[in-house]
Structures are given as structure tokens and as C-alpha cells.
Design an enzyme around this catalytic site. Structure first.
Site, PDB file in Angstrom:
ATOM      1  N   THR A 123       0.988  -1.237   0.069  1.00  0.00           N
ATOM      2  CA  THR A 123       0.066   0.083   0.254  1.00  0.00           C
ATOM      3  C   THR A 123       0.716   1.341  -0.019  1.00  0.00           C
ATOM      4  O   THR A 123       0.390   2.365  -0.158  1.00  0.00           O
ATOM      5  CB  THR A 123      -1.007  -0.050   1.183  1.00  0.00           C
ATOM      6  OG1 THR A 123      -0.077  -0.281   2.350  1.00  0.00           O
ATOM      7  CG2 THR A 123      -2.115  -0.976   0.880  1.00  0.00           C
ATOM      8  N   ARG A 214      -0.192   0.505  16.420  1.00  0.00           N
ATOM      9  CA  ARG A 214      -0.032   1.562  17.337  1.00  0.00           C
ATOM     10  C   ARG A 214      -1.279   1.830  18.111  1.00  0.00           C
ATOM     11  O   ARG A 214      -1.081   2.350  19.360  1.00  0.00           O
ATOM     12  CB  ARG A 214       0.438   2.757  16.621  1.00  0.00           C
ATOM     13  CG  ARG A 214       1.780   2.407  16.229  1.00  0.00           C
ATOM     14  CD  ARG A 214       2.419   3.407  15.033  1.00  0.00           C
ATOM     15  NE  ARG A 214       1.760   2.987  13.774  1.00  0.00           N
ATOM     16  CZ  ARG A 214       2.185   3.689  12.745  1.00  0.00           C
ATOM     17  NH1 ARG A 214       2.967   4.605  12.826  1.00  0.00           N
ATOM     18  NH2 ARG A 214       1.584   3.328  11.725  1.00  0.00           N
TER      19      ARG A 214
HETATM   20  O1  C5P Z   1       0.529   0.474  13.847  1.00  0.00           O
HETATM   21  P1  C5P Z   1      -0.432   0.373  12.638  1.00  0.00           P
HETATM   22  O2  C5P Z   1      -1.780   0.009  13.114  1.00  0.00           O
HETATM   23  O3  C5P Z   1      -0.338   1.259  11.443  1.00  0.00           O
HETATM   24  O4  C5P Z   1       0.387  -0.873  12.307  1.00  0.00           O
HETATM   25  C1  C5P Z   1      -0.145  -1.686  11.126  1.00  0.00           C
HETATM   26  C2  C5P Z   1       0.814  -3.068  10.756  1.00  0.00           C
HETATM   27  O5  C5P Z   1       0.246  -3.470   9.688  1.00  0.00           O
HETATM   28  C3  C5P Z   1       2.335  -2.684  10.721  1.00  0.00           C
HETATM   29  O6  C5P Z   1       3.074  -3.860  11.247  1.00  0.00           O
HETATM   30  C4  C5P Z   1       2.704  -2.621   9.319  1.00  0.00           C
HETATM   31  O7  C5P Z   1       4.007  -2.796   8.665  1.00  0.00           O
HETATM   32  C5  C5P Z   1       1.504  -3.489   8.541  1.00  0.00           C
HETATM   33  N1  C5P Z   1       1.067  -3.343   7.139  1.00  0.00           N
HETATM   34  C6  C5P Z   1       0.520  -2.070   7.073  1.00  0.00           C
HETATM   35  N2  C5P Z   1       0.188  -1.786   5.680  1.00  0.00           N
HETATM   36  C7  C5P Z   1       0.277  -2.933   4.614  1.00  0.00           C
HETATM   37  C8  C5P Z   1       0.929  -4.037   5.034  1.00  0.00           C
HETATM   38  C9  C5P Z   1       1.435  -4.200   6.360  1.00  0.00           C
HETATM   39  O8  C5P Z   1       0.512  -1.111   7.648  1.00  0.00           O
HETATM   40  N3  C5P Z   1      -0.074  -2.546   3.423  1.00  0.00           N
END
Ligand code: C5P
Length: 238
Positions: A123, A214
């Protein structure tokens, strides 16, 4: 027929810099209320030992290492990840059909194979980034093509934005597992996520599992936030 979900649908992203911090945080979580995700940062520093420790504490663990290599190497990596007791693992769909089929084949015959998920388009990549790598169609067209290829190559599902979930649910059917990050409660900080969706909207849009980092890991009371998200999910299911 729609999938009947058993167990928690929230996957907490343990995005910590070391094993001690990750274990200390996991201590505050309950395997009955969430699953957990270990990604490249934490795995690179803490390795298989941490994965085994977390699995031993009863957590369903998504080992988010996004394998992308020649088929034989990816197949071997998937087998190793399964031996660690991971509940879910993933590969890049852009590794192609042969690579994905090799990953699937590597898990055949296991008593408790992990769910095998593909990443379609990161993304973080926009239309211009994709053009530079030779993809001229709009990102959502590429996402759908790779999701269909993933399904045809034996993947259990894909990681996708919750905004793409309705499209992919329609394209790939009710059994295809959709794992969605970028989840935020209406009143939580957006952080660096651009296209955010609430838990309720993600579930209503067809997501199976919600990856949340987070909003939970940085909360003063992580379990309270987790409970709110679980309540939102329950409300969306009724
Ligand atoms: O902190 P947050 O809720 O943004 O974390 C989202 C998690 O999902 C992180 O581990 C991030 O690396 C993962 N992720 C993401 N977007 C993606 C794939 C994985 O935010 N497209």
C-alpha cells in the site's frame, strides 16, 4: 457460504525493536482476545526463539516475512516457518504462480498448516511508483489481478487495504481470507497510515482479520482499546 469465524479477529502488530519489549507487551495481552503479528524488524533482531516463545504462550502468530524469492527457496522458508508454529505466513503474489504453488505444496501434508496469505501490491506504492516498475494500470486493477492469481495458485487469502476488501471479496469469493491493516478507531491518531478504516467498516466491507498496531501498542490501556475494537467487530457481525 460465508466463513464462520472462531477466535479473535484482531491481530496485534508487535512492532518492537527487541525481544524484551515484545515479550513484555505480550504479557499484557490475552490470546483469547487477540492474535499477534511479528514482522521483519522484530524477527531480524529476535528470530525464531521469540516466535517459539510467543507461540508457547498460546498466541496464534502471524509471521509477516513476505517471502519473495525463487520457488524452491520460498517453499523451504514456508516449511521452516510452519515448524516454528506460525498460524499465518505470507509471500509476495508478484513472485508468481509457480512460487506460490511451491509454497502451497511445501505445506501439504502438515497436520496444522499455517494459513498461507499473499501480499498483492504494497500500500506504500502509488500509481507513479508502479509505473516506474513497469506497471501501467491503476493500482486497484493490479491488486485485483494479483488477488485472483493468488486464489488460483492455492493461497488462502491476501493482505489488502480494508478499502479494497469489498472488491476482492466479490472477485475471490466468500472463503478467501482478507487480512486488513490500516485500521483506526474513529478517535485514534492516524499516524502514517493514509487510507484508514474503522474496525466496524472493515468487517462490514468483508475483512476477516484486522491488523492493528499503534492504536493498541501505544495506548495507555491496551486491553481497553482491544476490548473496544472487539466490541465494534461484534457489533458489525450482528
Ligand atoms: O501501527 P499500525 O496499526 O499502523 O500497524 C499496522 C501494521 O500492519 C504494521 O505492522 C505494518 O507494517 C503492517 N502493514 C501495513 N500496511 C500494509 C501491510 C502491512 O500497515 N499494506
Amino acid at each position: 457460504m460465508n466463513v464462520v469465524h472462531t477466535g479473535p479477529r484482531v491481530i496485534v502488530a508487535l512492532d518492537y525493536a527487541n525481544s524484551a519489549e515484545a515479550l513484555a507487551f505480550a504479557q499484557r495481552l490475552d490470546p483469547a482476545r487477540c492474535r499477534i503479528k511479528v514482522g521483519k524488524e522484530l524477527f531480524t533482531v529476535a528470530g525464531p526463539t521469540l516466535v517459539e516463545q510467543l507461540v508457547a504462550r498460546g498466541f496464534d502468530l502471524f509471521l509477516d516475512l513476505k517471502y519473495h524469492d525463487i520457488p524452491n527457496t520460498v517453499a523451504s522458508a514456508c516449511r521452516s516457518a510452519a515448524k516454528l508454529g506460525a498460524w499465518m505466513i505470507n509471500v509476495h503474489a508478484s513472485g508468481g504462480r509457480t512460487m506460490m504453488m511451491a509454497a502451497r505444496e511445501a505445506l501439504a501434508g502438515l497436520k496444522h498448516p499455517p494459513k498461507l496469505i499473499a501480499v498483492t501490491v504494497l500500500t506504500s506504492l502509488g500509481a507513479e511508483d508502479l509505473r516506474e516498475t513497469g506497471h501501467n494500470e491503476p493500482p486497484e486493477v493490479l491488486v485485483e489481478r494479483l488477488a485472483r492469481l493468488s486464489a488460483a495458485s492455492g493461497m488462502d487469502g491476501v493482505v489488502c487495504s480494508a478499502q479494497e476488501a469489498p472488491l476482492l471479496r466479490a472477485a475471490c469469493g466468500p472463503q478467501f481470507c482478507l487480512v486488513t491493516p490500516g485500521i483506526r478507531l474513529a478517535d485514534s491518531a492516524q499516524d502514517d497510515q493514509k487510507r484508514i478504516v474503522t474496525p466496524q467498516a472493515a468487517i462490514a466491507g468483508g475483512a476477516d482479520y484486522l491488523v492493528v498496531g499503534r492504536p493498541i501498542t501505544r495506548a495507555a490501556d491496551p486491553l481497553a482499546v482491544l476490548d473496544r475494537i472487539n466490541a465494534d467487530i461484534a457489533a458489525a457481525q450482528t
